[in-house]
Scaffold this active site. Structure first.
Site, PDB file in Angstrom:
ATOM      1  N   PRO A  41      29.977  88.641  14.661  1.00 46.70           N
ATOM      2  CA  PRO A  41      29.093  88.103  13.625  1.00 46.70           C
ATOM      3  C   PRO A  41      29.866  87.812  12.343  1.00 46.70           C
ATOM      4  CG  PRO A  41      28.914  90.475  13.638  1.00 46.70           C
ATOM      5  CD  PRO A  41      29.852  90.101  14.775  1.00 46.70           C
ATOM      6  N   LYS A  69      36.924  88.290  12.058  1.00 43.74           N
ATOM      7  CA  LYS A  69      37.463  87.338  13.045  1.00 43.74           C
ATOM      8  C   LYS A  69      38.626  86.531  12.481  1.00 43.74           C
ATOM      9  CE  LYS A  69      33.548  85.287  13.375  1.00 43.74           C
ATOM     10  NZ  LYS A  69      32.908  86.064  12.299  1.00 43.74           N
ATOM     11  N   GLU A  76      36.749  79.231  13.221  1.00 45.58           N
ATOM     12  CA  GLU A  76      35.392  78.656  13.284  1.00 45.58           C
ATOM     13  C   GLU A  76      35.223  77.797  14.536  1.00 45.58           C
ATOM     14  OE1 GLU A  76      33.230  79.838  11.390  1.00 45.58           O
ATOM     15  OE2 GLU A  76      34.130  80.336   9.464  1.00 45.58           O
ATOM     16  N   CYS A  85      26.620  96.877   9.076  1.00 46.99           N
ATOM     17  CA  CYS A  85      25.315  96.403   8.631  1.00 46.99           C
ATOM     18  C   CYS A  85      25.237  96.528   7.113  1.00 46.99           C
ATOM     19  CB  CYS A  85      24.195  97.202   9.293  1.00 46.99           C
ATOM     20  SG  CYS A  85      22.550  96.653   8.784  1.00 46.99           S
ATOM     21  N   ILE A 144      21.485  74.638  12.065  1.00 46.25           N
ATOM     22  CA  ILE A 144      22.397  75.618  12.649  1.00 46.25           C
ATOM     23  C   ILE A 144      23.696  75.665  11.856  1.00 46.25           C
ATOM     24  CG2 ILE A 144      23.741  76.211  14.713  1.00 46.25           C
ATOM     25  CD1 ILE A 144      20.706  76.735  14.927  1.00 46.25           C
ATOM     26  N   CYS A 155      17.873  96.268  11.734  1.00 45.15           N
ATOM     27  CA  CYS A 155      17.722  95.539  10.468  1.00 45.15           C
ATOM     28  C   CYS A 155      17.525  94.046  10.693  1.00 45.15           C
ATOM     29  CB  CYS A 155      18.917  95.806   9.557  1.00 45.15           C
ATOM     30  SG  CYS A 155      18.973  97.525   8.977  1.00 45.15           S
TER      31      CYS A 155
END
Length: 177
Positions: A12, A17, A84, A139, A158, A174
């Site tokens: 995420p 990343k 990406e 989180c 998106i 969450c």
């Protein structure tokens, strides 16, 4: 013919990343491999000539919105890093093509959208990858492991590039609240 391989780094927002992509490419550069990093041209939050992390670490990169448009510039390259990856429509075919040419391909990408649906066709790269790394973030609400990206706005497209001003990394609980 020597074969390369594909290493796919998924996770995420805010999971590290791009940081991991930069770390891996830097290792190869230290070992004197010829490396090229590619970034998505519409992600110009910090500049067009480098991949930047959210904390402003960076590595030089070339920008494009179509990977095959720059394939002819990669003949002398050993390592291809792609940031990406979820935004490139030709990511699967390009990575397979480059790896079959004997090059190492490292791709950093979101695995899911803010709706927790597959992002583009990036998940189609999993069966073609020799190594898949799934990272978690923390989180930003309860501080447990986070596997999802939650959008803060009501925008529905998106492809909405942004950082902490537009997204949170969240755990399952969450995300659902």
């Amino acid at each position: 013919m020597s074969c390369g391989f594909i290493h796919l780094i998924l996770g995420p927002m805010f999971s590290g990343k791009s940081t991991e992509l930069i770390r891996l490419v830097n290792r190869y550069q230290i070992a004197t491999y010829n490396c090229r990093v590619i970034k998505y041209s519409k992600d110009n939050r910090y500049g067009n000539d480098a991949v930047y992390t959210h904390d402003k670490c960076y590595i030089s990169a070339v920008s494009t919105d179509s990977l095959f448009d720059i394939k002819d510039t990669l003949d002398d390259v050993d390592i291809v890093g792609i940031d990406e990856g979820q935004f490139f429509n030709d990511i699967v075919e390009f990575c397979e093509y480059i790896a079959n040419k004997g090059k190492i391909v490292i791709v950093a990408a979101l695995d899911g959208t803010y709706e927790r649906k597959p992002f583009g066709n990036i998940l189609n790269l999993i069966p073609l990858s020799e190594k898949v790394t799934k990272l978690n973030a923390i989180c930003m609400i309860c501080h447990r492991d986070a596997s999802f990206s939650k959008r803060l706005s009501d925008e529905k497209e998106i492809e909405l590039i942004g950082g902490k001003e537009k997204y949170l990394s969240v755990c399952r609980s969450c995300y659902l609240t």
